[in-house]
Design a protein around this motif. Structure first.
Motif, PDB file in Angstrom:
ATOM      1  N   LEU A   1       0.800  -1.225   0.000  1.00 51.01           N
ATOM      2  CA  LEU A   1       0.000   0.000   0.000  1.00 51.01           C
ATOM      3  C   LEU A   1       0.836   1.281   0.000  1.00 51.01           C
ATOM      4  CD1 LEU A   1      -3.005  -0.957   2.325  1.00 51.01           C
ATOM      5  CD2 LEU A   1      -2.840  -0.999  -0.175  1.00 51.01           C
ATOM      6  N   ASN A   2       2.112   1.161  -0.370  1.00 47.88           N
ATOM      7  CA  ASN A   2       2.921   2.380  -0.499  1.00 47.88           C
ATOM      8  C   ASN A   2       3.959   2.308  -1.605  1.00 47.88           C
ATOM      9  OD1 ASN A   2       2.975   5.007   0.643  1.00 47.88           O
ATOM     10  ND2 ASN A   2       4.939   4.579   1.614  1.00 47.88           N
ATOM     11  N   ILE A   3       4.396   1.101  -1.952  1.00 48.80           N
ATOM     12  CA  ILE A   3       5.422   0.896  -2.969  1.00 48.80           C
ATOM     13  C   ILE A   3       4.828   0.136  -4.152  1.00 48.80           C
ATOM     14  CG2 ILE A   3       7.652  -0.187  -3.471  1.00 48.80           C
ATOM     15  CD1 ILE A   3       7.895   2.156  -1.588  1.00 48.80           C
ATOM     16  N   PRO A   4       4.930   0.629  -5.370  1.00 48.28           N
ATOM     17  CA  PRO A   4       5.561   1.901  -5.749  1.00 48.28           C
ATOM     18  C   PRO A   4       4.688   3.128  -5.503  1.00 48.28           C
ATOM     19  CG  PRO A   4       4.757   0.801  -7.706  1.00 48.28           C
ATOM     20  CD  PRO A   4       4.508  -0.137  -6.557  1.00 48.28           C
ATOM     21  N   HIS A   5       3.359   2.922  -5.345  1.00 47.88           N
ATOM     22  CA  HIS A   5       2.495   4.078  -5.129  1.00 47.88           C
ATOM     23  C   HIS A   5       1.462   3.779  -4.049  1.00 47.88           C
ATOM     24  CE1 HIS A   5       4.101   6.199  -8.583  1.00 47.88           C
ATOM     25  NE2 HIS A   5       3.893   5.120  -9.334  1.00 47.88           N
ATOM     26  N   SER A   6       1.169   4.782  -3.258  1.00 50.32           N
ATOM     27  CA  SER A   6       0.076   4.708  -2.293  1.00 50.32           C
ATOM     28  C   SER A   6      -1.241   4.840  -3.047  1.00 50.32           C
ATOM     29  CB  SER A   6       0.200   5.834  -1.274  1.00 50.32           C
ATOM     30  OG  SER A   6      -1.012   6.009  -0.557  1.00 50.32           O
ATOM     31  N   PRO A   7      -2.302   4.143  -2.608  1.00 53.59           N
ATOM     32  CA  PRO A   7      -3.601   4.343  -3.265  1.00 53.59           C
ATOM     33  C   PRO A   7      -4.099   5.784  -3.178  1.00 53.59           C
ATOM     34  CG  PRO A   7      -3.827   3.040  -1.263  1.00 53.59           C
ATOM     35  CD  PRO A   7      -2.370   3.134  -1.544  1.00 53.59           C
ATOM     36  N   THR A   8      -3.575   6.545  -2.213  1.00 58.11           N
ATOM     37  CA  THR A   8      -3.963   7.959  -2.122  1.00 58.11           C
ATOM     38  C   THR A   8      -3.379   8.773  -3.272  1.00 58.11           C
ATOM     39  OG1 THR A   8      -2.070   8.520  -0.703  1.00 58.11           O
ATOM     40  CG2 THR A   8      -4.099   7.830   0.393  1.00 58.11           C
ATOM     41  N   GLU A   9      -2.412   8.197  -4.004  1.00 56.66           N
ATOM     42  CA  GLU A   9      -1.777   8.903  -5.120  1.00 56.66           C
ATOM     43  C   GLU A   9      -2.487   8.639  -6.445  1.00 56.66           C
ATOM     44  OE1 GLU A   9       2.891   9.184  -4.072  1.00 56.66           O
ATOM     45  OE2 GLU A   9       2.132   7.125  -4.199  1.00 56.66           O
TER      46      GLU A   9
ATOM     47  N   TYR B   1      -3.333   8.238   7.511  1.00 54.76           N
ATOM     48  CA  TYR B   1      -2.099   7.454   7.653  1.00 54.76           C
ATOM     49  C   TYR B   1      -1.502   7.130   6.287  1.00 54.76           C
ATOM     50  CZ  TYR B   1       0.774   3.257   8.212  1.00 54.76           C
ATOM     51  OH  TYR B   1       1.789   2.331   8.133  1.00 54.76           O
ATOM     52  N   LEU B   2      -2.331   6.695   5.347  1.00 51.95           N
ATOM     53  CA  LEU B   2      -1.816   6.344   4.027  1.00 51.95           C
ATOM     54  C   LEU B   2      -1.244   7.571   3.317  1.00 51.95           C
ATOM     55  CD1 LEU B   2      -4.602   3.870   2.835  1.00 51.95           C
ATOM     56  CD2 LEU B   2      -2.300   3.305   3.640  1.00 51.95           C
ATOM     57  N   LYS B   3      -1.905   8.712   3.444  1.00 49.40           N
ATOM     58  CA  LYS B   3      -1.373   9.948   2.849  1.00 49.40           C
ATOM     59  C   LYS B   3      -0.040  10.322   3.485  1.00 49.40           C
ATOM     60  CE  LYS B   3      -5.659  12.229   1.361  1.00 49.40           C
ATOM     61  NZ  LYS B   3      -6.568  13.386   1.591  1.00 49.40           N
ATOM     62  N   HIS B   4       0.028  10.188   4.796  1.00 47.13           N
ATOM     63  CA  HIS B   4       1.269  10.504   5.506  1.00 47.13           C
ATOM     64  C   HIS B   4       2.405   9.585   5.045  1.00 47.13           C
ATOM     65  CE1 HIS B   4       3.947  11.456   8.858  1.00 47.13           C
ATOM     66  NE2 HIS B   4       4.018  10.170   9.136  1.00 47.13           N
ATOM     67  N   MET B   5       2.121   8.293   4.914  1.00 46.31           N
ATOM     68  CA  MET B   5       3.158   7.350   4.534  1.00 46.31           C
ATOM     69  C   MET B   5       3.564   7.489   3.072  1.00 46.31           C
ATOM     70  SD  MET B   5       3.898   6.022   7.352  1.00 46.31           S
ATOM     71  CE  MET B   5       5.087   4.814   6.776  1.00 46.31           C
ATOM     72  N   ALA B   6       2.710   8.095   2.250  1.00 41.12           N
ATOM     73  CA  ALA B   6       3.091   8.350   0.853  1.00 41.12           C
ATOM     74  C   ALA B   6       4.314   9.257   0.777  1.00 41.12           C
ATOM     75  CB  ALA B   6       1.924   8.969   0.082  1.00 41.12           C
ATOM     76  N   GLY B   7       4.527  10.045   1.814  1.00 37.06           N
ATOM     77  CA  GLY B   7       5.716  10.891   1.879  1.00 37.06           C
ATOM     78  C   GLY B   7       6.859  10.259   2.637  1.00 37.06           C
ATOM     79  N   ARG B   8       6.695   8.988   2.991  1.00 36.42           N
ATOM     80  CA  ARG B   8       7.749   8.283   3.752  1.00 36.42           C
ATOM     81  C   ARG B   8       8.061   6.923   3.090  1.00 36.42           C
ATOM     82  NH1 ARG B   8       8.967   9.640   8.844  1.00 36.42           N
ATOM     83  NH2 ARG B   8       9.047   7.480   9.616  1.00 36.42           N
ATOM     84  N   LYS B   9       8.197   6.956   1.773  1.00 38.59           N
ATOM     85  CA  LYS B   9       8.488   5.723   1.050  1.00 38.59           C
ATOM     86  C   LYS B   9       9.878   5.189   1.385  1.00 38.59           C
ATOM     87  CE  LYS B   9       5.584   6.896  -2.935  1.00 38.59           C
ATOM     88  NZ  LYS B   9       4.503   5.928  -2.677  1.00 38.59           N
ATOM     89  N   VAL B  10       9.934   3.899   1.521  1.00 39.71           N
ATOM     90  CA  VAL B  10      11.217   3.214   1.766  1.00 39.71           C
ATOM     91  C   VAL B  10      11.297   2.069   0.779  1.00 39.71           C
ATOM     92  CG1 VAL B  10      12.609   1.911   3.404  1.00 39.71           C
ATOM     93  CG2 VAL B  10      11.165   3.794   4.234  1.00 39.71           C
ATOM     94  N   SER B  11      12.367   2.029   0.003  1.00 39.17           N
ATOM     95  CA  SER B  11      12.513   0.940  -0.969  1.00 39.17           C
ATOM     96  C   SER B  11      12.723  -0.368  -0.246  1.00 39.17           C
ATOM     97  CB  SER B  11      13.699   1.216  -1.899  1.00 39.17           C
ATOM     98  OG  SER B  11      13.470   2.401  -2.649  1.00 39.17           O
ATOM     99  N   PRO B  12      12.036  -1.433  -0.676  1.00 41.68           N
ATOM    100  CA  PRO B  12      12.219  -2.738  -0.039  1.00 41.68           C
ATOM    101  C   PRO B  12      13.668  -3.187  -0.110  1.00 41.68           C
ATOM    102  CG  PRO B  12      10.315  -2.761  -1.502  1.00 41.68           C
ATOM    103  CD  PRO B  12      11.049  -1.489  -1.775  1.00 41.68           C
TER     104      PRO B  12
END
Length: 268
Positions: A205-213, A257-268
């Motif tokens: 739900l964040n990599i590569p894109h959050s659903p909020t994006e 939370y999902l919007k917030h984490m969209a700005g905190r992406k971490v590559s696996p």
């Protein structure tokens, strides 16, 4: 003779095979067979009026789950691992003291297969976590894992998966913090985030894109409430979360939370 052999094959093909449940706690690992569990003195026949998986009243032979967790502290965290890779994360406190909600481990007897969960699907056996009075403990549908193969005592997801955590500088009452708790309760069973988690069923739900994006806010809420209202897919497995399970306020916090984490992406 061939006819007799064929009939015997058909008969045994429909019998539930003997199974083994693994319980891993800090004191060690135990393997409990179907027969051992059904022979316990605390086994009972219970009726579950609103079974989440079968959508009907069901009757089971079951043992109180807390009886299998002797020595597990209230602040421990439990992970239920299913045969298909589904993992349910449940605080031990909910099972040890659900404030009226009772957790039972239903046991599919050898030779007595429960009904299938749907066309082309297996039964909920061999072991299934069911609840009596679930509303008393605010038990959600993701906390009814079926086809359980193992129960493990682990650290909570926030400790195991640091890339899921929101920014530590957020206020304690920030919506994204509350949303992280909701994510752990309702989403982590099927979804990873930032490549972390034990789930194997749904997308990250964040990599590569959050659903909020890529989804408008109203579309994302529609997806959560009833996925089939957004896109029809016969093989879809994601359940809908109605307001009895996820209030509008909880859904707002989850989106935060999902919007917030969209700005905190971490590559696996």
């Amino acid at each position: 003779m061939r006819l007799i052999i064929g009939l015997m094959f058909l008969l045994y093909a429909h019998l539930a095979p003997a199974a083994t449940l693994t319980v891993e706690t800090e004191s060690g690992s135990r393997r409990l067979s179907t027969e051992q569990l059904l022979a316990r003195p605390d086994v009972r026949e219970i009726q579950v009026p609103g079974d989440v998986s079968y959508h009907a009243a069901m009757r089971y032979r079951a043992v109180p789950l807390k009886a299998l967790l002797d020595g597990v502290p209230d602040d421990a965290h439990l992970q239920f691992v299913a045969l298909d890779g589904f993992t349910a994360e449940i605080p031990a406190s909910l099972i040890l003291d659900g404030h009226g909600a009772e957790a039972w481990l239903a046991i599919e007897p050898t030779g007595e297969t429960w009904p299938k969960l749907g066309e082309g699907k297996p039964s909920a056996g061999p072991f299934y976590l069911v609840w009596l009075h679930p509303e008393a403990g605010h038990v959600g549908p993701e906390q009814w894992p079926y086809q359980v193969a193992a129960i493990k005592v682990l650290a909570d997801p926030a400790a195991r998966f640091p890339a899921m955590r929101p920014d530590a500088r957020l206020p304690a009452d920030a919506p994204a913090r509350r949303g992280f708790a909701i994510f752990q309760r309702n989403c982590i069973s099927c979804h990873t985030l930032n490549g972390q988690g034990d789930a194997k069923l749904g997308p990250d739900l964040n990599i590569p894109h959050s659903p909020t994006e890529y989804l408008r806010g109203d579309m994302l809420r529609t997806l959560v409430r009833n996925p089939q209202d957004l896109r029809r897919w016969p093989q879809a497995k994601m359940p809908g979360f109605d307001t009895k399970v996820l209030s509008d306020a909880d859904l707002d916090d989850l989106v935060a939370y999902l919007k917030h984490m969209a700005g905190r992406k971490v590559s696996p």
